[in-house]
Structures are given as structure tokens and as C-alpha cells.
Design a protein around this motif. Structure first.
Motif, short mmCIF file in Angstrom:
data_model
loop_
_atom_site.label_atom_id
_atom_site.label_comp_id
_atom_site.label_asym_id
_atom_site.label_seq_id
_atom_site.Cartn_x
_atom_site.Cartn_y
_atom_site.Cartn_z
N ASP A 141 0.88 -1.16 0.00
CA ASP A 141 0.00 0.00 0.00
C ASP A 141 0.92 1.21 0.00
O ASP A 141 1.46 1.60 1.04
CB ASP A 141 -0.91 -0.02 1.22
N ASN A 142 1.12 1.80 -1.17
CA ASN A 142 2.07 2.89 -1.28
C ASN A 142 1.63 4.10 -0.46
O ASN A 142 2.47 4.84 0.05
CB ASN A 142 2.27 3.28 -2.74
N SER A 143 0.32 4.31 -0.32
CA SER A 143 -0.16 5.46 0.46
C SER A 143 0.21 5.33 1.94
O SER A 143 0.33 6.34 2.64
CB SER A 143 -1.66 5.60 0.29
N LYS A 144 0.39 4.08 2.40
CA LYS A 144 0.77 3.84 3.79
C LYS A 144 2.25 3.50 3.93
O LYS A 144 2.72 3.21 5.03
CB LYS A 144 -0.08 2.71 4.38
N LYS A 145 2.95 3.51 2.81
CA LYS A 145 4.40 3.21 2.81
C LYS A 145 4.66 1.86 3.47
O LYS A 145 5.62 1.69 4.25
CB LYS A 145 5.18 4.32 3.52
N THR A 146 3.81 0.90 3.16
CA THR A 146 3.85 -0.39 3.84
C THR A 146 3.73 -1.54 2.85
O THR A 146 2.95 -1.45 1.89
CB THR A 146 2.71 -0.48 4.87
N ALA A 147 4.50 -2.59 3.12
CA ALA A 147 4.35 -3.85 2.41
C ALA A 147 3.87 -4.91 3.40
O ALA A 147 4.14 -4.82 4.60
CB ALA A 147 5.68 -4.29 1.79
N TYR A 148 3.14 -5.88 2.84
CA TYR A 148 2.53 -6.91 3.68
C TYR A 148 2.89 -8.30 3.15
O TYR A 148 3.12 -8.49 1.97
CB TYR A 148 1.01 -6.78 3.68
N LEU A 149 2.87 -9.25 4.07
CA LEU A 149 2.97 -10.65 3.68
C LEU A 149 1.88 -11.40 4.44
O LEU A 149 1.96 -11.57 5.65
CB LEU A 149 4.34 -11.24 4.00
N ARG A 150 0.86 -11.81 3.71
CA ARG A 150 -0.20 -12.61 4.29
C ARG A 150 0.19 -14.08 4.15
O ARG A 150 0.45 -14.55 3.04
CB ARG A 150 -1.51 -12.36 3.57
N MET A 151 0.22 -14.77 5.27
CA MET A 151 0.65 -16.17 5.29
C MET A 151 -0.50 -17.05 5.77
O MET A 151 -0.94 -16.91 6.92
CB MET A 151 1.86 -16.33 6.21
N ASN A 152 -0.99 -17.90 4.90
CA ASN A 152 -2.07 -18.82 5.22
C ASN A 152 -1.55 -20.26 5.21
O ASN A 152 -0.48 -20.54 4.67
CB ASN A 152 -3.21 -18.70 4.21
N SER A 153 -2.32 -21.14 5.79
CA SER A 153 -1.99 -22.58 5.81
C SER A 153 -0.55 -22.80 6.27
O SER A 153 0.22 -23.53 5.64
CB SER A 153 -2.21 -23.19 4.42
N LEU A 154 -0.20 -22.16 7.34
CA LEU A 154 1.19 -22.22 7.81
C LEU A 154 1.56 -23.62 8.25
O LEU A 154 0.74 -24.37 8.80
CB LEU A 154 1.39 -21.22 8.95
N LYS A 155 2.82 -23.94 8.00
CA LYS A 155 3.37 -25.26 8.31
C LYS A 155 4.54 -25.10 9.29
O LYS A 155 5.17 -24.04 9.33
CB LYS A 155 3.89 -25.93 7.04
#
Length: 119
Positions: A75-89
Motif C-alpha cells: 500500500d504505497n499510500s501507507k508506505k507499507t508492504a505486507y505478507l499474508r501467510m495462510n496454511s502455515l506449516k
């Protein structure tokens, strides 16, 4: 030096989800979009490996081991990158590092956030 601030790690059970965030607080949005943002991870005794990358033009790359489970976004407006992690092992357990690179300018690292996947 460019400061990266990470958050979102923790303990989760197998099959669970987490979202990591990485912010560059002391930059302006018109500069943030020029960064290629990536997440790496390093498990004990192993080398640091690339997990996911999103460029300033939103080109995305994933490691084969996380395809279909992890999603990188920004989200460039928030100067933030995300990593959504599902089905974690359990094998996803590692310290996750945010990386920001301005091609031709510099490459910067966050302090790391621990993700533990365990019963």
C-alpha cells in the motif's frame, strides 16, 4: 540509512494465518513506490532465502515453497508492504526479514520478526 519497521510475527498453530507488515516510516510516498519490497526468512542452521518480492510496478515473485499460501502486497499510500501467510506449516518457522531496495541506490533490511508454527 533507511529504517524498516516490521510487525506481525508470533506463534501460530499449523494451518493458521499471520500477516506481517513492513513500513518505511521516514520516507515519502512518492519515494516509497520506487522501492522493490521483499520478504526473506532464515530458519536455524539455514541460509536466508527469498520468500516473496513485489516490485514498484507490482511484479510479484514467490518461492515455490509458499506459492498458493502466501500473498505479498503493498500500500504505497501507507508506505507499507505486507505478507499474508495462510496454511502455515512447521517448516515455515523462521525469522522473517523485510527488505527494501531502490535499484541503483541501496538495499536495506528490517530487524526481523520471528514466526513460529507449532502446536
Amino acid at each position: 540509512q533507511v529504517e524498516l519497521v516490521e510487525s506481525g510475527g508470533g506463534l501460530v498453530q499449523p494451518g493458521g494465518s499471520l500477516r506481517l507488515s513492513c513500513t518505511i516510516p521516514r520516507t515519502i510516498t512518492s519515494v516509497f513506490w520506487t522501492y522493490d519490497m521483499a520478504w526473506y526468512r532464515q530458519a536455524p542452521g539455514l541460509e536466508r532465502e527469498l520468500v516473496a518480492l513485489i516490485t514498484g510496478s507490482n511484479s510479484i515473485t514467490y518461492a515455490d515453497s509458499v506459492k498458493g499460501r502466501f500473498t505479498i502486497s503493498r500500500d504505497n499510500s501507507k508506505k507499507t508492504a505486507y505478507l499474508r501467510m495462510n496454511s502455515l506449516k512447521p517448516e515455515d518457522t523462521a525469522v522473517y526479514y523485510c527488505n527494501a531496495e531502490r535499484p541503483g541506490v541501496g538495499k536495506y533490511w528490517g530487524q526481523g520478526t520471528l514466526v513460529t508454527v507449532s502446536e
